[in-house]
Motif scaffolding. Sequence first.
Motif, PDB file in Angstrom:
ATOM      1  N   THR A 214       0.805  -1.198   0.033  1.00  0.00           N
ATOM      2  CA  THR A 214      -0.119  -0.016   0.005  1.00  0.00           C
ATOM      3  C   THR A 214       0.818   1.399   0.018  1.00  0.00           C
ATOM      4  N   HIS A 215       0.226   2.425   0.097  1.00  0.00           N
ATOM      5  CA  HIS A 215       1.099   3.758   0.276  1.00  0.00           C
ATOM      6  C   HIS A 215       0.424   4.587   1.152  1.00  0.00           C
ATOM      7  N   LEU A 216       1.353   5.400   1.948  1.00  0.00           N
ATOM      8  CA  LEU A 216       0.782   6.342   2.779  1.00  0.00           C
ATOM      9  C   LEU A 216       1.289   7.642   2.358  1.00  0.00           C
ATOM     10  N   GLU A 217       0.475   8.614   2.152  1.00  0.00           N
ATOM     11  CA  GLU A 217       1.093  10.063   1.544  1.00  0.00           C
ATOM     12  C   GLU A 217       0.593  11.031   2.432  1.00  0.00           C
ATOM     13  N   ARG A 218       1.497  11.890   2.789  1.00  0.00           N
ATOM     14  CA  ARG A 218       1.570  13.033   3.698  1.00  0.00           C
ATOM     15  C   ARG A 218       0.898  14.365   2.738  1.00  0.00           C
ATOM     16  N   MET A 219      -0.211  14.886   3.193  1.00  0.00           N
ATOM     17  CA  MET A 219      -0.716  16.199   2.366  1.00  0.00           C
ATOM     18  C   MET A 219      -0.885  17.316   3.417  1.00  0.00           C
ATOM     19  N   ASP A 220      -0.593  18.352   2.862  1.00  0.00           N
ATOM     20  CA  ASP A 220      -1.053  19.747   3.715  1.00  0.00           C
ATOM     21  C   ASP A 220      -2.337  20.211   3.407  1.00  0.00           C
ATOM     22  N   TYR A 221      -3.137  19.561   2.509  1.00  0.00           N
ATOM     23  CA  TYR A 221      -4.481  20.064   1.945  1.00  0.00           C
ATOM     24  C   TYR A 221      -5.445  18.851   1.754  1.00  0.00           C
ATOM     25  N   ASP A 222      -6.648  19.197   2.275  1.00  0.00           N
ATOM     26  CA  ASP A 222      -7.667  18.205   2.134  1.00  0.00           C
ATOM     27  C   ASP A 222      -7.935  18.056   0.333  1.00  0.00           C
ATOM     28  N   PRO A 223      -7.739  16.644  -0.182  1.00  0.00           N
ATOM     29  CA  PRO A 223      -7.664  16.780  -1.602  1.00  0.00           C
ATOM     30  C   PRO A 223      -9.088  16.984  -2.179  1.00  0.00           C
ATOM     31  N   ASP A 224     -10.124  17.034  -1.275  1.00  0.00           N
ATOM     32  CA  ASP A 224     -11.597  17.067  -1.590  1.00  0.00           C
ATOM     33  C   ASP A 224     -12.015  18.492  -1.742  1.00  0.00           C
ATOM     34  N   THR A 225     -11.406  19.210  -0.515  1.00  0.00           N
ATOM     35  CA  THR A 225     -12.083  20.533  -0.525  1.00  0.00           C
ATOM     36  C   THR A 225     -11.213  21.657  -0.881  1.00  0.00           C
ATOM     37  N   GLY A 226      -9.817  21.229  -0.724  1.00  0.00           N
ATOM     38  CA  GLY A 226      -8.898  22.096  -0.950  1.00  0.00           C
ATOM     39  C   GLY A 226      -8.540  22.935   0.339  1.00  0.00           C
ATOM     40  N   ALA A 227      -9.018  22.616   1.411  1.00  0.00           N
ATOM     41  CA  ALA A 227      -8.793  23.435   2.601  1.00  0.00           C
ATOM     42  C   ALA A 227      -7.325  22.953   3.101  1.00  0.00           C
ATOM     43  N   ARG A 228      -6.692  23.972   3.589  1.00  0.00           N
ATOM     44  CA  ARG A 228      -5.477  23.698   4.229  1.00  0.00           C
ATOM     45  C   ARG A 228      -5.578  22.963   5.435  1.00  0.00           C
ATOM     46  N   GLU A 229      -5.374  21.555   5.360  1.00  0.00           N
ATOM     47  CA  GLU A 229      -5.643  20.731   6.526  1.00  0.00           C
ATOM     48  C   GLU A 229      -4.717  19.610   6.237  1.00  0.00           C
ATOM     49  N   ALA A 230      -3.824  19.432   7.190  1.00  0.00           N
ATOM     50  CA  ALA A 230      -2.825  18.500   7.130  1.00  0.00           C
ATOM     51  C   ALA A 230      -3.510  16.913   7.193  1.00  0.00           C
ATOM     52  N   CYS A 231      -3.212  16.021   6.699  1.00  0.00           N
ATOM     53  CA  CYS A 231      -3.790  14.883   6.478  1.00  0.00           C
ATOM     54  C   CYS A 231      -2.947  13.840   5.994  1.00  0.00           C
ATOM     55  N   TRP A 232      -3.231  12.346   6.142  1.00  0.00           N
ATOM     56  CA  TRP A 232      -2.702  11.264   5.243  1.00  0.00           C
ATOM     57  C   TRP A 232      -3.633  10.905   4.360  1.00  0.00           C
ATOM     58  N   ILE A 233      -3.121  10.169   3.373  1.00  0.00           N
ATOM     59  CA  ILE A 233      -4.243   9.658   2.486  1.00  0.00           C
ATOM     60  C   ILE A 233      -3.379   8.004   2.406  1.00  0.00           C
ATOM     61  N   LEU A 234      -4.163   7.111   2.829  1.00  0.00           N
ATOM     62  CA  LEU A 234      -3.770   5.712   2.567  1.00  0.00           C
ATOM     63  C   LEU A 234      -4.443   5.161   1.272  1.00  0.00           C
ATOM     64  N   PHE A 235      -3.538   4.548   0.378  1.00  0.00           N
ATOM     65  CA  PHE A 235      -3.880   3.997  -0.978  1.00  0.00           C
ATOM     66  C   PHE A 235      -3.804   2.456  -0.932  1.00  0.00           C
ATOM     67  N   ASP A 236      -4.912   1.875  -1.064  1.00  0.00           N
ATOM     68  CA  ASP A 236      -5.264   0.476  -0.954  1.00  0.00           C
ATOM     69  C   ASP A 236      -5.348  -0.090  -2.539  1.00  0.00           C
ATOM     70  N   TYR A 237      -4.280  -0.797  -2.984  1.00  0.00           N
ATOM     71  CA  TYR A 237      -4.255  -1.289  -4.265  1.00  0.00           C
ATOM     72  C   TYR A 237      -4.993  -2.645  -4.733  1.00  0.00           C
ATOM     73  N   ARG A 238      -5.024  -3.233  -3.623  1.00  0.00           N
ATOM     74  CA  ARG A 238      -6.088  -4.161  -3.759  1.00  0.00           C
ATOM     75  C   ARG A 238      -7.522  -4.143  -4.187  1.00  0.00           C
ATOM     76  N   SER A 239      -7.973  -3.031  -3.728  1.00  0.00           N
ATOM     77  CA  SER A 239      -9.351  -2.526  -3.926  1.00  0.00           C
ATOM     78  C   SER A 239      -9.138  -1.281  -4.742  1.00  0.00           C
ATOM     79  N   ARG A 240      -9.816  -1.576  -5.981  1.00  0.00           N
ATOM     80  CA  ARG A 240      -9.742  -0.402  -7.221  1.00  0.00           C
ATOM     81  C   ARG A 240     -11.175  -0.318  -7.556  1.00  0.00           C
ATOM     82  N   ASP A 241     -11.149   0.999  -8.046  1.00  0.00           N
ATOM     83  CA  ASP A 241     -12.373   1.560  -8.695  1.00  0.00           C
ATOM     84  C   ASP A 241     -12.606   0.845  -9.977  1.00  0.00           C
TER      85      ASP A 241
END
Length: 581
Positions: free
Chosen positions: A537-564
């Motif tokens: 998997t992958h864990l990515e640190r972001m300084d912005y909410d990827p959905d709203t664009g608000a400045r908000e530190a968060c992490w995004i976990l990417f699960d490659y076994r479950s894909r759209d």
Amino acid sequence: MAERKHILLAAINAKYIHSNLAVYSLKAYAKKYQDRIGLAEYTINQNLDDILKGIYRDHPEVLCISCYIWNISYVKNLIREVHKVLPDTAIWLGGPEVSYDARKVLEEHPEVTGVMKGEGEVTFLELAGFYLEGISELAKIDGITYRDGDQIQENPWRGITDLSTIPFVYKDLKKFENRIIYYESSRGCPFSCSYCLSSIDKKLRFRDLELVKEELQFFLDHNVPQVKFVDRTFNCKHDHAMAIWKYLIAHDNGITNFHFEVAADLLNEEEIALIRTMRPGMIQLEIGVQSTNPDTIREIHRKMDFAQVSEVVTRVQEGHNVHQHLDLIAGLPYEDYTSFAKSFCDVYRLRPQQLQLGFLKMLKGSFMYQAAPEYGCVCQSREPYEVLYTKWLPYEDVLRLKLVEEMVEVYYNSNQFGKTLLAIEKLFDNPFALYEALGVFYDKKGYMNISHTRIRRYEILQEFLQEYVEEEQMEYYRQLMIYDLYARENMKTRPAWAKDLKAYKREIRQFYLKEEETHAYLPEYAGYDEKQLARMTHLERMDYDPDTGAREACWILFDYRSRDVLTYDAKTVKLPVVDIM
């Protein structure tokens, strides 16, 4: 010399992955001569000398080639050379590119013996009988134009073929490995769109449903990856479409995808409800919108209610289980640059998985071909006979639309820039303006017609954005690009412009150690240790909410076994910073 084959059916496809249903149908229908009919498929990307060598070694007494807008120039060059090395071989052509001006074809190409016009199964069977058994004579075979000494004779067009009498052509799937399987359950079209050859013959008919079910089961039993129905408007007969869709649902193998071309505004409540029950990815729908300009729709003799189309596409989209491909055509009557931009925005707002921006092709035999002078429509002299300009759309505007087309293909249809595009669109008045500006940028920088890597496409997008946003805002867009990159694949090498995660090494390890024990976010990974989880998997640190664009530190976990199933993006989970501590 190889054993002489009496008749060779040759197809010259646009790509290797394509197959030619027509030549297989001709051979299947002439089953009494199976052992005396050969079949060969080539592509326009092959060296002409190699194809010439293959045909020469087959040494047919009769050579039959199917002709389309993608191969007609190639075919014309090929038959000139074939006639030189096989002067006694009778050369017959068929297909839409020669059916509607057969006499002209024979006048311009003395090496051609004749042309099969329209549907060819019965005509080919009789032609095979003439050459192989001396049955009948050419003068008595309907559906051909042929050379009789110094004269050219034109026989009447043949009537339509009973679709249920054509044998199934896919009994040996080895020939179709790594190729698209095309299937036909109906012929003809109920509509009269002036740019389409299906408008000439409106005799709509259907293959027997029991036969269709039996043949679809064959594809399902053999786990064929995809079957593309070539029916012009699959859902034009409600009972026919429902019976097939219900059968596919009941016998779904979890693998095979079926592609249908439909009229969205004809889909009724029952059909929409059924579609929304289907396995995600089981079917995909291609919907030809062409234009949302009412004057254009009226002029091309098309029946389409865009409000109804929008409602249906949106309702299907809500089910998130069907890939939808919507088409537009530039160069239609009454559609200028501004009107097309509106059509583009109307369709883009529906967010189909694919938005195909095509250009009018002037097909011989179509009503549009006849009306070209009235519309001031000038097209290329060689295939694909694409529009150069009309009295509404000058050539300069066609060139501008070509840039838009390329940008849509690269950035939208690739499904690799989802979050990034949503954010960038907000910088422009409308979506068309974005792709227009991006195309101009590519053209100015000399980036067109270059095969760029995926990372390079992101870098170019950053160059483009620098003209619209301040440097301090660029980090937001860079992080969205990193999100989109990792959504598609677990990259081993991070781009130079990506945030350095070394500073977060301890937090990342702590997260995976905790996951090894609890599997709170990755329940399907039970049994894997923290190092394996970090690799899978992958864990990515972001300084912005990827959905709203608000400045908000968060992490995004990417699960490659479950894909759209529609975008192939990894499943993502947004985690508050506190959850990683």
